[in-house]
Design a protein around this motif. Structure first.
Motif, PDB file in Angstrom:
ATOM      1  N   LYS A 324       0.949  -1.400   0.003  1.00 37.91           N
ATOM      2  CA  LYS A 324       0.002   0.054   0.073  1.00 37.91           C
ATOM      3  C   LYS A 324       0.807   1.154  -0.033  1.00 37.91           C
ATOM      4  CE  LYS A 324      -4.547  -0.896   2.314  1.00 37.91           C
ATOM      5  NZ  LYS A 324      -5.335  -0.419   3.301  1.00 37.91           N
ATOM      6  N   ILE A 325       2.192   1.091   0.298  1.00 33.63           N
ATOM      7  CA  ILE A 325       2.965   2.355   0.521  1.00 33.63           C
ATOM      8  C   ILE A 325       2.427   3.051   1.654  1.00 33.63           C
ATOM      9  CG2 ILE A 325       4.405   3.761  -0.501  1.00 33.63           C
ATOM     10  CD1 ILE A 325       3.775   2.643  -3.083  1.00 33.63           C
ATOM     11  N   LYS A 326       2.055   2.602   2.626  1.00 31.01           N
ATOM     12  CA  LYS A 326       1.136   3.462   3.703  1.00 31.01           C
ATOM     13  C   LYS A 326       1.530   2.923   5.008  1.00 31.01           C
ATOM     14  CE  LYS A 326      -2.623   4.917   0.866  1.00 31.01           C
ATOM     15  NZ  LYS A 326      -2.232   4.265  -0.364  1.00 31.01           N
ATOM     16  N   GLY A 327       1.840   3.769   6.198  1.00 26.45           N
ATOM     17  CA  GLY A 327       1.923   3.372   7.467  1.00 26.45           C
ATOM     18  C   GLY A 327       1.337   4.245   8.475  1.00 26.45           C
ATOM     19  N   SER A 328       0.785   5.563   8.079  1.00 24.15           N
ATOM     20  CA  SER A 328       0.121   6.230   9.031  1.00 24.15           C
ATOM     21  C   SER A 328      -1.055   5.740   9.573  1.00 24.15           C
ATOM     22  CB  SER A 328       0.015   7.586   8.385  1.00 24.15           C
ATOM     23  OG  SER A 328       1.477   8.253   7.761  1.00 24.15           O
ATOM     24  N   HIS A 329      -2.131   5.325   8.778  1.00 19.44           N
ATOM     25  CA  HIS A 329      -3.063   4.491   9.430  1.00 19.44           C
ATOM     26  C   HIS A 329      -2.744   3.516  10.369  1.00 19.44           C
ATOM     27  CE1 HIS A 329      -2.300   1.768   6.218  1.00 19.44           C
ATOM     28  NE2 HIS A 329      -3.294   0.825   6.502  1.00 19.44           N
ATOM     29  N   ALA A 330      -1.760   2.743  10.040  1.00 18.97           N
ATOM     30  CA  ALA A 330      -1.389   1.539  10.788  1.00 18.97           C
ATOM     31  C   ALA A 330      -0.822   2.096  12.001  1.00 18.97           C
ATOM     32  CB  ALA A 330      -0.424   0.661  10.181  1.00 18.97           C
ATOM     33  N   ALA A 331       0.153   3.318  12.123  1.00 24.63           N
ATOM     34  CA  ALA A 331       0.280   3.874  13.330  1.00 24.63           C
ATOM     35  C   ALA A 331      -0.514   4.347  14.055  1.00 24.63           C
ATOM     36  CB  ALA A 331       1.585   5.040  12.936  1.00 24.63           C
ATOM     37  N   ILE A 332      -1.645   4.821  13.672  1.00 17.44           N
ATOM     38  CA  ILE A 332      -2.576   5.483  14.577  1.00 17.44           C
ATOM     39  C   ILE A 332      -3.438   4.266  15.014  1.00 17.44           C
ATOM     40  CG2 ILE A 332      -4.863   6.516  14.457  1.00 17.44           C
ATOM     41  CD1 ILE A 332      -3.655   8.539  12.462  1.00 17.44           C
ATOM     42  N   LYS A 333      -3.515   3.214  14.178  1.00 13.13           N
ATOM     43  CA  LYS A 333      -4.614   2.141  14.891  1.00 13.13           C
ATOM     44  C   LYS A 333      -3.590   1.380  15.950  1.00 13.13           C
ATOM     45  CE  LYS A 333      -7.836  -1.040  14.955  1.00 13.13           C
ATOM     46  NZ  LYS A 333      -9.155  -0.279  15.652  1.00 13.13           N
ATOM     47  N   SER A 334      -2.177   1.021  15.700  1.00 11.95           N
ATOM     48  CA  SER A 334      -1.634   0.566  16.802  1.00 11.95           C
ATOM     49  C   SER A 334      -1.369   1.225  18.066  1.00 11.95           C
ATOM     50  CB  SER A 334      -0.327   0.163  16.258  1.00 11.95           C
ATOM     51  OG  SER A 334       0.761   1.332  16.073  1.00 11.95           O
ATOM     52  N   GLY A 335      -1.320   2.558  17.914  1.00 10.68           N
ATOM     53  CA  GLY A 335      -1.251   3.605  18.950  1.00 10.68           C
ATOM     54  C   GLY A 335      -2.563   3.448  19.809  1.00 10.68           C
ATOM     55  N   SER A 336      -3.808   3.218  18.977  1.00 12.82           N
ATOM     56  CA  SER A 336      -5.059   3.249  19.825  1.00 12.82           C
ATOM     57  C   SER A 336      -5.267   1.943  20.461  1.00 12.82           C
ATOM     58  CB  SER A 336      -6.078   3.385  18.819  1.00 12.82           C
ATOM     59  OG  SER A 336      -5.999   4.662  18.079  1.00 12.82           O
ATOM     60  N   LEU A 337      -4.745   0.757  19.786  1.00 17.10           N
ATOM     61  CA  LEU A 337      -4.626  -0.497  20.497  1.00 17.10           C
ATOM     62  C   LEU A 337      -4.017  -0.615  21.764  1.00 17.10           C
ATOM     63  CD1 LEU A 337      -4.661  -2.650  17.266  1.00 17.10           C
ATOM     64  CD2 LEU A 337      -6.860  -2.398  18.742  1.00 17.10           C
ATOM     65  N   ALA A 338      -2.867  -0.225  21.609  1.00 17.00           N
ATOM     66  CA  ALA A 338      -2.047  -0.092  22.891  1.00 17.00           C
ATOM     67  C   ALA A 338      -2.445   0.685  23.714  1.00 17.00           C
ATOM     68  CB  ALA A 338      -0.457   0.530  22.325  1.00 17.00           C
ATOM     69  N   ALA A 339      -2.917   2.003  23.807  1.00 20.11           N
ATOM     70  CA  ALA A 339      -3.687   2.627  24.667  1.00 20.11           C
ATOM     71  C   ALA A 339      -4.785   1.915  25.412  1.00 20.11           C
ATOM     72  CB  ALA A 339      -4.184   4.046  24.061  1.00 20.11           C
ATOM     73  N   GLU A 340      -5.513   1.354  24.643  1.00 17.96           N
ATOM     74  CA  GLU A 340      -6.838   0.354  25.137  1.00 17.96           C
ATOM     75  C   GLU A 340      -6.193  -0.658  26.185  1.00 17.96           C
ATOM     76  OE1 GLU A 340      -8.930  -0.741  21.849  1.00 17.96           O
ATOM     77  OE2 GLU A 340      -9.577   1.141  21.330  1.00 17.96           O
ATOM     78  N   ALA A 341      -5.176  -1.457  25.675  1.00 17.72           N
ATOM     79  CA  ALA A 341      -4.712  -2.306  26.508  1.00 17.72           C
ATOM     80  C   ALA A 341      -4.010  -1.604  27.670  1.00 17.72           C
ATOM     81  CB  ALA A 341      -3.393  -2.915  25.801  1.00 17.72           C
ATOM     82  N   VAL A 342      -3.086  -0.664  27.766  1.00 19.63           N
ATOM     83  CA  VAL A 342      -2.479   0.010  28.986  1.00 19.63           C
ATOM     84  C   VAL A 342      -3.561   0.442  29.765  1.00 19.63           C
ATOM     85  CG1 VAL A 342      -1.458   2.263  29.412  1.00 19.63           C
ATOM     86  CG2 VAL A 342      -0.408   0.506  27.531  1.00 19.63           C
ATOM     87  N   PHE A 343      -4.634   1.185  29.305  1.00 17.97           N
ATOM     88  CA  PHE A 343      -5.845   1.686  30.203  1.00 17.97           C
ATOM     89  C   PHE A 343      -6.209   0.518  30.840  1.00 17.97           C
ATOM     90  CE2 PHE A 343     -10.127   3.150  31.239  1.00 17.97           C
ATOM     91  CZ  PHE A 343      -9.822   4.207  32.030  1.00 17.97           C
ATOM     92  N   GLU A 344      -6.715  -0.654  30.295  1.00 19.34           N
ATOM     93  CA  GLU A 344      -7.016  -1.886  30.801  1.00 19.34           C
ATOM     94  C   GLU A 344      -6.175  -2.122  32.000  1.00 19.34           C
ATOM     95  OE1 GLU A 344      -9.073  -5.794  29.303  1.00 19.34           O
ATOM     96  OE2 GLU A 344      -6.673  -5.546  28.946  1.00 19.34           O
ATOM     97  N   LEU A 345      -4.820  -2.117  31.731  1.00 21.29           N
ATOM     98  CA  LEU A 345      -3.900  -2.393  32.729  1.00 21.29           C
ATOM     99  C   LEU A 345      -4.001  -1.508  34.087  1.00 21.29           C
ATOM    100  CD1 LEU A 345      -1.554  -4.667  33.705  1.00 21.29           C
ATOM    101  CD2 LEU A 345      -0.041  -2.891  32.625  1.00 21.29           C
ATOM    102  N   LEU A 346      -3.893  -0.499  33.779  1.00 18.88           N
ATOM    103  CA  LEU A 346      -3.810   0.526  34.801  1.00 18.88           C
ATOM    104  C   LEU A 346      -5.114   0.621  35.576  1.00 18.88           C
ATOM    105  CD1 LEU A 346      -1.951   3.500  33.096  1.00 18.88           C
ATOM    106  CD2 LEU A 346      -0.869   1.749  34.528  1.00 18.88           C
ATOM    107  N   SER A 347      -6.159   0.267  34.910  1.00 18.16           N
ATOM    108  CA  SER A 347      -7.496   0.051  35.728  1.00 18.16           C
ATOM    109  C   SER A 347      -7.771  -1.081  36.503  1.00 18.16           C
ATOM    110  CB  SER A 347      -8.670   0.358  34.686  1.00 18.16           C
ATOM    111  OG  SER A 347      -8.423   1.536  34.093  1.00 18.16           O
TER     112      SER A 347
END
Length: 536
Positions: A324-347
């Protein structure tokens, strides 16, 4: 300074992580302190990408991005895919992964500036101009945060500088981009790459031009393969028409190339002289220049994403869809997924410092499915251009990305360089100053600046190696793979030495990746140093 979460890097993945964390905390009515460090002088200063942007992940993160004024101003229009010979261009069918209906041609730097404003509105503390220089660990060996670098120690360590700041966190998110200097140390400490293929990289070089109105067509997208690359070397180009008579032109060369005489910068300059490209640039004005490495290994080169005290997101992990020659959408999605996991852990009241649900969330997401389907395209190019294109068509249309095998990446990029005696020299034409240019005039347009009275951020593990090995066996490849004129051999012919012009460095990380002896270690300079990319 203590926070719940510290994020290292102000690119799309880091900013997405920050925004998603605050969204979750606000929805749950919880206080969550989030701090983001960015080594550039401002958010977006070091951001470089093509960029044709797929808005899917952004729409999930901020559904009303249009109403909030996200700088997605130029919808993609017509796609073109060309095979170039030295003088001719042949239009080929556009591969399905490269069709861009519904996407936008953007400045990723400007999108990050906008994302930064959204994050600050949610209460994220953003500190540009502060480079995270060291990972901090607690008594159990878990990551407990980062420290910023000292400032003002003098070029030779002859001054007592201001000590850096320690930022402690319950979780640290590393969003450093390709070949992160701290991420490298995490790979070693936690053995995060033991179950993955070697990462393979490309170097992308880009210019922003203003062209005559008659040569401009807003939304037009052109990609090319073929000349000036030989069929054994991975590479290709992009030419995107933005708004306001501006076009971006760029070239990507796979860093697994073999000939030490190859210069990605010179190949890019030569590419622009092709009649199919020159006709767009002729009579135009070059506005900006930059270069950046990108992770091309795909899903089989992803490291373990979590470790005690932190996670990896974006291109520092290798979330890039190469076909696709694209990584920005993947970067945003991976950041969002990581944030959800981190929030779950901290909660959670359960013990543990590792956000283990992050990999599981990734495997259940559309991003995993997208990267899995294209996993075999990039490694097939080791067979050469034509076999790879034939295989890519079979993989896409016949197997639909679900072939019962996975092609592997077998070598790191620094292992592929052949000795100079086995390779033919490449004679590049002199720049004409109108379409093609030299390195130093190009670096000038990147607005690169470093304080000259600081320790050099390009470290040699052994100062004898550049002459004794690199120059003797590989004809000094660092003078060619660097797109900014950082490295040059000076002195008498019988007593050469390597001179490092660190003030020219555009932070592309190519030297850290491609040096055949892995003798060069790129570390962060003082915060705020480096390029200042406008509209890139």
């Amino acid at each position: 300074m203590e926070y719940d979460v510290v994020i290292v890097g102000g690119g799309p993945s880091g900013l997405a992580s920050a925004i998603r964390l605050k969204q979750l905390a606000n929805a749950a009515g919880r206080e969550l302190s989030v701090c983001l460090l960015e080594k550039g002088s401002e958010i977006g200063a070091h951001i470089l990408s093509g960029a044709v942007f797929e808005p899917k992940a952004l729409s999930e993160l901020i559904p009303d991005w249009k109403e909030k004024g996200a700088p997605l101003n130029t919808p993609a229009a017509d796609d073109h895919f060309l095979f170039l010979t030295e003088t001719e261009s042949i239009e080929l069918p556009t591969p399905p992964q490269m069709k861009n209906h519904g996407n936008y041609i953007i400045s990723l730097g400007n999108l990050c500036r906008w994302l930064g404003a959204q994050a600050e509105e949610l209460g994220v503390e953003i500190y540009p101009g502060f480079a995270a220089a060291e990972v901090l660990y607690d008594e159990t060996g878990a990551v407990k945060g980062v420290a910023t670098g000292n400032v003002g120690t003098g070029k030779h360590g002859d001054k007592e500088g201001e000590p850096g700041m320690e930022l402690w966190a319950r979780q640290t998110i590393f969003a450093e981009g390709c070949r992160g200097s701290l991420t490298k140390t995490l790979f070693e400490r936690f053995d995060l790459r033991k179950d993955s293929d070697p990462q393979t990289y490309g170097i992308g070089i880009k210019e922003l031009w203003e062209v005559p109105a008659a040569q401009h067509s807003a939304g037009r997208i052109t990609h090319t393969v073929g000349w000036p690359m030989d069929t054994a070397t991975y590479g290709g180009s992009f030419l995107y028409h933005l708004e306001n008579n501006q076009v971006v032109v760029g070239f990507v060369v796979g860093l697994d190339y073999q000939n030490p005489y190859l210069s990605p910068f010179e190949e890019f300059q030569r590419f622009k002289t092709h009649p199919a490209i020159k006709k767009t640039l002729q009579g135009g004005r070059r506005i900006s220049y930059g270069a950046r490495a990108l992770s091309e290994g795909g899903i089989q080169s992803l490291p373990k994403l979590t470790f005690p005290g932190g996670v990896l997101v974006g291109d520092t992990a290798g979330f890039l869809n190469v076909p696709k020659i694209k990584g920005s959408h993947a970067a945003i999605k991976s950041g969002s997924l990581a944030a959800e996991a981190v929030f779950e852990l901290l909660s959670s009241e359960a013990a543990g410092r590792e956000a283990t649900s992050y990999p599981a969330r990734f495997k259940q997401s559309w991003l995993y499915d997208e990267l899995w389907k294209v996993r075999n395209i990039r490694p097939s190019f080791r067979w050469g251009l034509w076999p790879a294109m034939i295989y890519g068509a079979l993989d896409t249309y016949l197997f639909r990305g679900r072939a019962p095998w996975t092609l592997r990446h077998k070598h790191a990029d620094h292992e592929t360089l052949q000795e100079a005696s086995q390779c033919a020299r490449i004679d590049y034409p002199k720049p004409d100053g109108k379409i093609s240019f030299d390195r130093l005039s190009s670096v000038f347009l990147s607005n690169t600046n470093h304080s000259e009275d600081q320790p050099p951020h390009l470290k040699l593990k052994d100062k004898s190696v550049p002459v004794a090995v690199n120059l003797k066996r590989y004809a000094g490849p660092e003078t060619r793979y660097c797109p900014a004129g950082v490295y040059e051999f000076v002195g008498e012919p019988d007593a050469p030495r390597l001179q490092i012009n660190a003030q020219n460095c555009v932070h592309c990380k190519t030297c850290d990746i491609k040096d055949p002896t892995q003798n060069i270690n790129w570390v962060t300079p003082e915060g705020g140093g480096g390029p200042n990319y406008p509209n890139m």
